[in-house]
Design an enzyme around this catalytic site. Structure first.
Site: not given
Length: 283
Positions: A168-169
């Site tokens: 996600m990051k």
């Protein structure tokens, strides 16, 4: 009983996270050996207490918040203390690293008997009146770490195993910081070509929101460029070496390396970027 949290290290993000937790009444431990006077001042202001590695390992949670290139090294440095700890903490890697890298960190930590949670920070250093900063968590023990939401942090759980939060990051930073690199490249090219005024005028009409975003982000990037070099390399690994898009992030890493050297030296590139932003603000 309130948990004890170790936050390493007292950089801008780490100290802000620590301050949110210490303000809520938690004991915050850290390691200051070899740190600068500026880091020590930030740690003191954030309510962080300098301890030995054994006392870090004795915390309930360890939040690793370091530049991406130091994530694995920190886990290896703490491994002996974690192995010796009678009461094992949960180690949360909050760094901007690829899922592959976070799995290597997890392997080092888990071999000591400690728990491990994958984390990914999105947003600026947290402030008391801001909810813009989120620490995404993934892995079987993510729910245990989300307990810290009671003490001022926003910690959404990303469904999936260890690696999901890092993915996600990487996805988010690949867009925002990758786009910042693209904007910086064209700003510099326009300044050198003498077309910056025309570019600003055109974007003010056809892309005003984009121009505002870029010129807001650009000055903030200068002091962070040294940390973004390894982050772009991690994003390239996340994309996949056999995928054509990976080269975009290798190039972004090279750009940020140049900017970082310029910040520490002649400041020629950053002056051009600032001049472009000034044109946009007065247009």
């Amino acid at each position: 009983m309130p948990p004890i949290v170790a936050v390493i290290a007292p950089g801008m993000m780490g100290s802000a996270v620590a301050k949110r937790l210490s303000t809520a009444g938690l004991e915050i431990r850290t390691l200051l050996a070899g740190r600068s006077a500026e880091s020590r001042e930030r740690a003191a202001a954030a309510g962080m207490r300098d301890v030995a590695p054994g006392q870090v390992a004795d915390a309930d949670f360890i939040l690793s918040i370091v530049p991406p290139g130091q994530a694995l090294g920190l886990a290896e440095r703490l491994a002996p203390a974690l192995r010796a700890a009678s009461r094992k903490p949960i180690y949360v890697d909050c760094n901007a690293v690829s899922p592959e890298t976070v799995l290597r960190v997890a392997h080092v930590v888990r071999e000591t008997g400690a728990g491990f949670v994958d984390g990914g920070i999105i947003g600026p250093p947290p402030e008391p009146d801001s909810s813009r900063t989120r620490i995404y968590l993934s892995g079987p023990d993510a729910g245990k770490v989300a307990l810290l939401e009671r003490y001022g942090l926003s910690m959404p759980i990303q469904p999936g195993p260890v690696g999901a939060a890092s993915a996600m990051k990487m996805s988010y930073a690949g867009i925002t910081k990758g786009f910042t690199a693209l904007g910086a490249t064209m700003m510099l090219a326009a300044m050198r070509a003498g077309t910056a005024d025309a570019l600003v005028a055109e974007m003010s009409v056809s892309q005003p929101q984009l121009l505002k975003w870029l010129t807001t982000q650009m000055p903030r990037m200068h002091g962070k460029a040294y940390r973004w070099v390894a982050e772009m390399q991690e994003i390239a690994a996340f994309v996949g070496a056999d995928r054509p898009g990976a080269g975009l992030y290798e190039a972004a890493a090279n750009l940020y390396e140049v900017i970082a050297a310029d910040v520490a030296g002649p400041r020629e590139e950053t002056k051009l970027l600032d001049a472009f932003c000034d044109k946009a603000r007065t247009a």
